[in-house]
Motif scaffolding. Structure first.
Motif, PDB file in Angstrom:
ATOM      1  N   LEU A 142       0.819  -1.207   0.000  1.00  0.00           N
ATOM      2  CA  LEU A 142       0.000   0.000   0.000  1.00  0.00           C
ATOM      3  C   LEU A 142       0.857   1.263   0.000  1.00  0.00           C
ATOM      4  CD1 LEU A 142      -2.811  -1.060   2.494  1.00  0.00           C
ATOM      5  CD2 LEU A 142      -3.161  -0.354   0.122  1.00  0.00           C
ATOM      6  N   VAL A 143       1.821   1.318   0.903  1.00  0.00           N
ATOM      7  CA  VAL A 143       2.598   2.544   1.062  1.00  0.00           C
ATOM      8  C   VAL A 143       3.589   2.736  -0.088  1.00  0.00           C
ATOM      9  CG1 VAL A 143       4.251   3.750   2.538  1.00  0.00           C
ATOM     10  CG2 VAL A 143       2.308   2.571   3.569  1.00  0.00           C
ATOM     11  N   ILE A 144       4.225   1.684  -0.533  1.00  0.00           N
ATOM     12  CA  ILE A 144       5.222   1.826  -1.604  1.00  0.00           C
ATOM     13  C   ILE A 144       4.552   2.043  -2.959  1.00  0.00           C
ATOM     14  CG2 ILE A 144       7.034   0.644  -2.886  1.00  0.00           C
ATOM     15  CD1 ILE A 144       7.879  -0.675  -0.242  1.00  0.00           C
ATOM     16  N   MET A 145       3.533   1.240  -3.272  1.00  0.00           N
ATOM     17  CA  MET A 145       2.890   1.342  -4.587  1.00  0.00           C
ATOM     18  C   MET A 145       1.812   2.422  -4.634  1.00  0.00           C
ATOM     19  SD  MET A 145       4.693  -0.891  -6.130  1.00  0.00           S
ATOM     20  CE  MET A 145       3.906  -0.832  -7.740  1.00  0.00           C
ATOM     21  N   GLY A 146       1.227   2.761  -3.492  1.00  0.00           N
ATOM     22  CA  GLY A 146       0.212   3.807  -3.473  1.00  0.00           C
ATOM     23  C   GLY A 146      -1.063   3.430  -4.189  1.00  0.00           C
ATOM     24  N   ASN A 147      -1.401   2.139  -4.173  1.00  0.00           N
ATOM     25  CA  ASN A 147      -2.601   1.678  -4.874  1.00  0.00           C
ATOM     26  C   ASN A 147      -3.222   0.525  -4.099  1.00  0.00           C
ATOM     27  OD1 ASN A 147      -4.499   0.703  -6.845  1.00  0.00           O
ATOM     28  ND2 ASN A 147      -3.280   1.720  -8.421  1.00  0.00           N
ATOM     29  N   ARG A 148      -4.502   0.632  -3.786  1.00  0.00           N
ATOM     30  CA  ARG A 148      -5.200  -0.433  -3.057  1.00  0.00           C
ATOM     31  C   ARG A 148      -5.582  -1.597  -3.955  1.00  0.00           C
ATOM     32  NH1 ARG A 148      -9.343   3.547   0.302  1.00  0.00           N
ATOM     33  NH2 ARG A 148      -8.068   3.792   2.193  1.00  0.00           N
ATOM     34  N   THR A 167      -4.154  -4.191  -6.246  1.00  0.00           N
ATOM     35  CA  THR A 167      -2.917  -4.795  -6.728  1.00  0.00           C
ATOM     36  C   THR A 167      -3.067  -5.379  -8.126  1.00  0.00           C
ATOM     37  OG1 THR A 167      -3.538  -6.705  -5.348  1.00  0.00           O
ATOM     38  CG2 THR A 167      -1.756  -5.315  -4.559  1.00  0.00           C
ATOM     39  N   GLN A 168      -4.293  -5.495  -8.618  1.00  0.00           N
ATOM     40  CA  GLN A 168      -4.494  -5.964  -9.981  1.00  0.00           C
ATOM     41  C   GLN A 168      -4.636  -4.819 -10.991  1.00  0.00           C
ATOM     42  OE1 GLN A 168      -7.769  -8.945  -9.432  1.00  0.00           O
ATOM     43  NE2 GLN A 168      -6.281 -10.355 -10.300  1.00  0.00           N
ATOM     44  N   ALA A 169      -4.366  -3.606 -10.548  1.00  0.00           N
ATOM     45  CA  ALA A 169      -4.315  -2.493 -11.499  1.00  0.00           C
ATOM     46  C   ALA A 169      -3.190  -2.769 -12.499  1.00  0.00           C
ATOM     47  CB  ALA A 169      -4.055  -1.183 -10.758  1.00  0.00           C
ATOM     48  N   PRO A 170      -3.249  -2.196 -13.685  1.00  0.00           N
ATOM     49  CA  PRO A 170      -2.200  -2.455 -14.684  1.00  0.00           C
ATOM     50  C   PRO A 170      -0.809  -2.141 -14.158  1.00  0.00           C
ATOM     51  CG  PRO A 170      -4.052  -1.322 -15.683  1.00  0.00           C
ATOM     52  CD  PRO A 170      -4.315  -1.322 -14.213  1.00  0.00           C
ATOM     53  N   TYR A 204       6.777   4.834  -6.901  1.00  0.00           N
ATOM     54  CA  TYR A 204       6.184   3.693  -7.600  1.00  0.00           C
ATOM     55  C   TYR A 204       4.687   3.909  -7.750  1.00  0.00           C
ATOM     56  CZ  TYR A 204      10.590   1.217  -7.064  1.00  0.00           C
ATOM     57  OH  TYR A 204      11.906   0.848  -7.149  1.00  0.00           O
ATOM     58  N   GLN A 205       4.115   3.315  -8.791  1.00  0.00           N
ATOM     59  CA  GLN A 205       2.691   3.497  -9.056  1.00  0.00           C
ATOM     60  C   GLN A 205       2.138   2.260  -9.749  1.00  0.00           C
ATOM     61  OE1 GLN A 205       1.865   6.485 -12.097  1.00  0.00           O
ATOM     62  NE2 GLN A 205       3.908   6.229 -12.971  1.00  0.00           N
ATOM     63  N   GLY A 206       0.797   2.153  -9.756  1.00  0.00           N
ATOM     64  CA  GLY A 206       0.136   1.048 -10.440  1.00  0.00           C
ATOM     65  C   GLY A 206       0.096  -0.209  -9.616  1.00  0.00           C
ATOM     66  N   GLY A 207      -0.271  -1.325 -10.285  1.00  0.00           N
ATOM     67  CA  GLY A 207      -0.339  -2.624  -9.625  1.00  0.00           C
ATOM     68  C   GLY A 207       0.491  -3.628 -10.395  1.00  0.00           C
ATOM     69  N   PHE A 208       0.026  -4.886 -10.425  1.00  0.00           N
ATOM     70  CA  PHE A 208       0.762  -5.948 -11.095  1.00  0.00           C
ATOM     71  C   PHE A 208      -0.114  -6.736 -12.068  1.00  0.00           C
ATOM     72  CE2 PHE A 208       3.118  -5.056  -7.228  1.00  0.00           C
ATOM     73  CZ  PHE A 208       4.423  -5.007  -7.689  1.00  0.00           C
ATOM     74  N   GLY A 209      -1.261  -6.174 -12.421  1.00  0.00           N
ATOM     75  CA  GLY A 209      -2.123  -6.836 -13.380  1.00  0.00           C
ATOM     76  C   GLY A 209      -2.807  -8.069 -12.814  1.00  0.00           C
ATOM     77  N   PRO A 267       3.741 -11.712 -10.851  1.00  0.00           N
ATOM     78  CA  PRO A 267       4.255 -10.486 -10.237  1.00  0.00           C
ATOM     79  C   PRO A 267       5.480 -10.743  -9.361  1.00  0.00           C
ATOM     80  CG  PRO A 267       1.880 -10.726  -9.874  1.00  0.00           C
ATOM     81  CD  PRO A 267       2.389 -12.044 -10.369  1.00  0.00           C
ATOM     82  N   CYS A 268       6.327  -9.730  -9.282  1.00  0.00           N
ATOM     83  CA  CYS A 268       7.469  -9.751  -8.368  1.00  0.00           C
ATOM     84  C   CYS A 268       7.592  -8.371  -7.742  1.00  0.00           C
ATOM     85  CB  CYS A 268       8.752 -10.122  -9.108  1.00  0.00           C
ATOM     86  SG  CYS A 268      10.202 -10.269  -8.035  1.00  0.00           S
TER      87      CYS A 268
END
Length: 499
Positions: free
Chosen positions: A265-271, A273-276, A287-292, A351-352
């Motif tokens: 949450l804090v590093i990617m800034g997106n709730r 995780t399946q966002a593109p 960092y932004q987005g998710g891991f698809g 994802p990694c």
């Protein structure tokens, strides 16, 4: 240029103010408590604003890496950052996130950030358990704090507790970088190793029968279960097998599960995780987005026909990523009895997250230990956590546990979560696959009474219901399924939760 009368008067006022100004040494001592005092600061926008003196002093010595979300909106993307932009940018390095080998006495040795087959000093690293367990770790303790102000929810990671707020301490520790557990069938211990040895055969410990309608070829990992994660084990037994490693070891203790979710949450800034997936940083260098979709798209019927819901992705997939972040293509071998045996059965983008494979979701459900759900059909669902990992844990009782939250009794996309006691459990549903948390709450609480355990993340057939924040609460501690595993975890100190 000549000045008019008004401009001359203004200039004279400025000159008088300058001449009459006082130096700090000439000022009278301030009166009152520091908590009531304010100072002038220039914030990240370049604007001059005021700030509480006490807060300014505290945060200067304890930089905040923080994000905030506007709860009046459904967007899963953080509305912004707060605290120190530098601290947030550097958070992965500050915490030492990445891959380590950890011995049973919990001695950590960092692997090369770009090559997990060697240590930082260049010497070879064996990943078969002979030099330690393959763990994704944070090498220094940190604190998590969350609070609400108006419509905003704030989440902060710091190296010291925040004054005046409830901060939870996360001791040095980690979880399997494989995103699932491996069993040492000889010693009956939970592991995190990469090996094709029969001793570590995955699934239920035997090869899959040759009876599936769309069976994989007999020599593939999906059939032999060699080099695969262990499943078909209850959360209670996973915990027993993990504790055989010694003090400080467990099977996905809820604090380790929460740590992964919070860091995402804090590093990617997106709730969601399946966002593109987005390889580029945003304008602030964050960092932004998710891991698809990740490993979530096989479909239930296809998976069952292929190998009966048993593991699909070998433990060595993504080995080349080191401490990197991104997607790893993996082609599941074709079914043996298809018209085109050369084509993959399905291709996943695995994802990694800084070396953590699967980034907390998809492929296999993850049992969570140390957290018990007590549901009374049609009335309420209560969540309890264990105050100590060092003590024995009994998932069949709530005696001695701390009540931290109540969950909805209906299923749905998760809208809000509680972090009280680091439980990470939903308190409201009603979102969608692309709003709020974007992950599903599975529950049978409306019709079933009893004690339940949490499974996290979803599985290879969950589709958009999956995600790092997904929750399933319909299973008892004795249940075991082909699509459920539990990653090994450890802490250098007891991750205590205060009442």
């Amino acid at each position: 240029m000549a000045l008019n009368e008004k401009q001359e008067a203004g200039l004279l006022e400025l000159l008088a103010a300058f001449e009459n100004g006082k130096r700090i040494a000439d000022l009278e001592p301030a009166q009152g408590e520091p908590g009531a005092m304010r100072i002038e600061v220039m914030d990240a926008s370049g604007e001059t604003r005021s700030m509480e003196l006490e807060r300014a002093v505290a945060e200067a010595g304890n930089p905040i890496a923080g994000r905030w979300w506007d709860d009046s909106l459904g967007t899963p993307v953080a509305g912004g950052w707060f605290g120190s932009l530098e601290a947030l940018r550097n958070l992965p390095a500050t915490l030492g996130l990445g891959r380590y080998l950890v011995t049973d006495d919990r001695q950590m040795r960092k692997l090369d950030p770009t090559d997990s087959t060697r240590f930082e000093d260049g010497s070879p690293a064996a990943l078969d358990g002979s030099m330690g367990q393959c763990m994704w770790c944070w090498s220094r303790p940190w604190y998590f704090t969350t609070w609400k102000e108006g419509t905003r929810t704030y989440m902060a990671i710091t190296l010291k507790p925040l004054e005046g707020r409830k901060s939870y301490r996360i001791p040095v520790g980690g979880t399997s970088w494989l995103g699932a557990g491996v069993m040492d069938r000889t010693e009956q211990k939970l592991c995190s190793v990469i090996s094709d040895d029969e001793r570590y055969r995955g699934g239920s410990g035997t090869a899959r029968p040759d009876t599936h309608p769309k069976k994989p070829a007999a020599d593939t990992p999906q059939a032999t279960m060699l080099g695969m994660a262990a499943t078909a084990i209850s959360t209670t037994n996973f915990g027993t097998y993990a504790r055989k490693r010694g003090e400080g070891w467990e099977a996905n203790w809820f604090v380790a599960q929460a740590a992964v979710e919070i860091l995402l949450l804090v590093i990617m800034g997106n709730r969601n995780t399946q966002a593109p997936y987005c390889a580029e940083r945003d304008a602030d260098g964050l960092y932004q987005g998710g891991f698809g979709a990740g490993v979530t798209t096989i479909g239930s019927a296809n998976w069952n026909d292929y190998n009966g819901y048993y593991p699909l992705v070998p433990t060595n997939v993504g080995l080349e990523m080191g401490d990197g972040t991104g997607l790893v293509p993996y082609e599941v071998p074709a079914a043996e009895n298809t018209d085109n045996p050369e084509a993959p059965f399905i291709t996943f983008q695995v994802p990694c997250f800084f070396g953590l494979m699967h980034a907390g979701y998809g492929h296999l459900w993850r049992w969570v230990r140390g957290l018990t759900i007590s549901q009374t059909a049609g009335e309420k669902t209560e969540v309890y956590v264990a105050p100590s990992m060092a003590a024995a844990f009994n998932p069949n009782s709530v005696e001695g546990l701390l009540k931290v939250a109540e969950c909805p009794q209906k299923e749905g996309y998760i809208k809000r979560k509680s972090w009280e006691g680091l439980c990470g459990m939903p308190t409201e549903v009603g979102g969608s696959s692309t709003t709020w948390f974007g992950d599903w709450l599975y529950t049978n609480a409306a019709t079933q009474t009893g004690l339940r355990v949490r499974a996290a993340g979803g599985r290879a057939a969950s589709g958009t219901y999956a995600g790092a924040f997904a929750v399933a609460t319909h299973s008892a501690a004795t249940d075991a399924y082909a699509d459920c595993s539990s990653p090994l975890c450890f802490f250098v100190e007891d991750p205590e939760i205060a009442a």
